[in-house]
Every structure is written in structure tokens, then in C-alpha cells.
Write an enzyme that holds these catalytic residues in place. Sequence first.
Site, short mmCIF file in Angstrom:
data_model
loop_
_atom_site.label_atom_id
_atom_site.label_comp_id
_atom_site.label_asym_id
_atom_site.label_seq_id
_atom_site.Cartn_x
_atom_site.Cartn_y
_atom_site.Cartn_z
N HIS A 1 27.44 11.21 -40.45
CA HIS A 1 27.58 10.52 -39.16
C HIS A 1 26.48 9.48 -38.93
O HIS A 1 26.54 8.71 -37.96
CB HIS A 1 27.58 11.54 -38.02
CG HIS A 1 28.49 11.15 -36.88
ND1 HIS A 1 28.72 9.84 -36.52
CD2 HIS A 1 29.24 11.90 -36.03
CE1 HIS A 1 29.54 9.79 -35.49
NE2 HIS A 1 29.88 11.04 -35.17
N ARG A 2 25.47 9.45 -39.79
CA ARG A 2 24.48 8.36 -39.69
C ARG A 2 25.10 7.04 -40.13
O ARG A 2 24.73 5.97 -39.63
CB ARG A 2 23.27 8.67 -40.57
CG ARG A 2 22.47 9.90 -40.19
CD ARG A 2 21.38 10.16 -41.20
NE ARG A 2 21.92 10.35 -42.55
CZ ARG A 2 21.17 10.52 -43.65
NH1 ARG A 2 19.86 10.49 -43.54
NH2 ARG A 2 21.74 10.69 -44.83
#
Length: 473
Positions: free
Chosen positions: A444-445
Site C-alpha cells: 500500500h506504500r
Amino acid sequence: MIRDFPLPDLGEGLTESEIVAWRVAVGDRVELNQIIADVETAKAVVELPSPFAGVVTALHAGEGETVNVGAPLFSCDTGEGGSGEGAPDDSAAARPVAPGAGAAPARDQGADDAPGPNLVGYGAGVESGPKRRARRTALAADLVPALPAETAPPVDDAASAPGAPPVAAAAPPSERPRSTPPVRKLAHDLGVDLAAVHGTGERGLITRADVEAAASARPTSEATMAPESTETGPQVGAAAVGDVRIPIRGVRKHTAAAMVASAFTAPHVTEFLTIDVTATMDLVRSLREDRAFAGHRVTPLAVVAKAVCLAARRTPDVNARWEESSQEIVQFASVNLGIAAATERGLVVPNVKAAERLTLIELADAIGELATTAREGRTRPADLTGGTLSITNVGVFGVDAGTPILNPGEAVILAMGAVRRQPWEHRGEIALREVMTLSLSFDHRLVDGQQAASFLTDVGAILRDPARALTMI
């Protein structure tokens, strides 16, 4: 002349290898570049060729034992004149060369920067002498953090234990005991102070055996003793009839370290999509029956792989890496597609380089070859590095969906579920259709929910209607 062959650096910063099988025995005559042993690194089994011809005089490790890089592997009587054992010999006859490379140039012993002879299958020869020792010591100091003081037992405890191995005086704060990263990790886990351990390895290197001996010799304090329990179940560390203990090493050890690093570094999120893949299965069956494709085994995995390559072109964020050191996101120009393969040695993920450039048939052939070599333990180290995104086919085990863990350094991994015939809405009616669930885990980064959804729905659209792929080329 008796010459020692030290275990070379097989690449990727590996510091040790396990002897899987010897191809020779003491007394055998070996030829230049003859395979002498199979060794297992953290990822693959590698064949080691002999760097010289002669008669084997000693094997310095048994099958199943672990050897540190630079430690003697075997000794050979080359039958050449010399002033003493182990004296360097730069004759062309004792220097292996890559096929077609011709004779290697003579090495100037006075020039430290001159490259050593190349062994077939791996890079420059192992350095020897003070400069090598200095480099290895510096490398260990740079890569391995100091052992936290609070985890180390008092030196007096280890020294006073009955039957304890000899101990050395604690190293000054500016120096660190000589050992490899795996040994330091083992010492940390066992609570052993490396400064209090006497190294029995080459040039005082601290080995696994040294750490294990120090740990077993250390008396157990009351604080660390487990309280007596009234439970009848097995206790941690207790031996019981029928228990099997399997050493953690090789592929299993590497996989565990990689998965832990990934799980606690990248924030994982998983999205699911269940789709009708009847058209894809019809395509696979028709290609298998087509004589024009005889000799090529096209599978649902190959079609999914092609769909992933096409979808990644439309959502480049999924084919990327987060670089913490440079604070940059690197989007890759090519898709090096990893294919997870379950083998007897554990899970490996070789990858197809530049998979987006291959046709469906070429991709099917490449995946089949990777799977075969992985099962046979012949995967090349180069095929296990450089992956940019991966696929795991859990459907072959009868599993519908899962939450796969990312390979370190990759942004997404797609899991294929089992294809099942079940009632499904089709053209306004209920019909028996072939259905599959896709599970996409992502970092999710790098990837937001919208980007992951776009990528996943593109893959699903192609599998629902393979002709749609023409609109994405």
C-alpha cells in the site's frame, strides 16, 4: 603440489553453502572444470567445477555440512613442482576458463587489483592473503549490526561452565568478533556473546558449531528456566517419542527470512475478484488440440501470465519497487514475471525476464521450463533475482483464494484460485460455468486501492473474454 580449493562466493552476498552431494572421492583423478560437488545456497543448487586437474587428497566437509565462503572445500595433488603445499600456481593448465574464452592471462601476484581466474559458472576467483582478510572483515563490520548488550550473557557464566569451550577476551569496542551474518543471527537468537566465543574456523572465524557449543555450555539461570507445569501436553523444547526435528537451512531458511522481512516491512492489502473463466478454459483446450501448437503446453497459468503483463502496462504502479534508501519509487521498464514453484526443497520463485515481450506460446514454454528446472533443483541463481511482480497458482492444490505475501522488493503478487464448475449468471440466465477467484496482495506504500482494482479488473476482463486482450495491445 597439494592445492586447496576454497569455497567461492557464489553471488548475491551469500556467505555459506551446504554440501548436497560429492561427485568425487579421495583418490579420484579429476580433470579441469570437472563437476566435483553439488552445493546448496539459500536459493538454488549449484554445480561446482574443479579449478585444476589432479588427484583428490582430501574432502574437507561431508554431505549435509555447511561450509563458509573462503574455507577449504577439497584438496588436490596437481602433480606440479612447488616449494610447499598451497603455494600459488599461475600456470595456464591450472586455470579454468569459460567455454570459448581462451587461456586466461597470467596474474601479476604483486598487483592486488588483478582479477583472479574465473571458474565456469561463477565470477572472479577468491582472493587470498591480507587484502582478502581485510575486505571480509570490513564487509562484516559494515553489514552486521553489533549484538545488543542486553541480549548477551555475562562472560563469567560461559567461562565458568563445566566443559565450556575456550573463550577469548572481549574485543575492544572498535572491533567485532569475526563471523558471518547467519552466525551472528544464530548467536543473537541463542543469547550468545560472540566476544566471549573462541573461533575455531579459518583464521579464527567463529562458526555455527562454536556458537552452539557456547550456548549448550552456558548454565541455565533460574530466570530463564521454565516453571514447572501441571499440564500433560508437550513442552517447548522437550523431546518426545516420534518428534521429528528438521534443520532450518537452505531454501526454507531463505524463504522464512524473506517472508518475515516482507510481512513486517510492506503494508499488505489484498483484494479479491471472482470471475467466469469459461472462455479462457475453452481457449486453453482448443490450443492443446491444435496441431499447430503440438509440443507446446498452454495452461491457464500461461494465459493469466499474459493477462498480467498486459494489465501491468496499463497500471505501471504495480510493476515498481519502493526504495527506502533513496526515497524513490522505481517503475520498471520490463516485467520480470515471478512464478512461484513448490519443490521438495521448498518454495522458489524464478522469474521470466522481459515477459511482456513474449507471445502466449513463448510465455507458456518459458514457464514450463522454469517449473521443470525448479523441481529438479537446477534453477540458476540469475533466474531467482530481479523479479518485479509475481504469480502464485494455489488453485493446483484445490484452494479457492488466499492472501499471499509479497516477495521482498515487489509491489504486487497475484494468486490464482482453483477453477470450479458452478452455477453462474450468464446472458441473463443461470448456467454451469467455470469460475475462478483471483487474490491480489499489494504494497500500500506503492499501490492504492483504486490502482490495484484497475489492475485486477483488467486481468479479470481478459480472462473473462481473451479477445479483449486485443484492445490492450
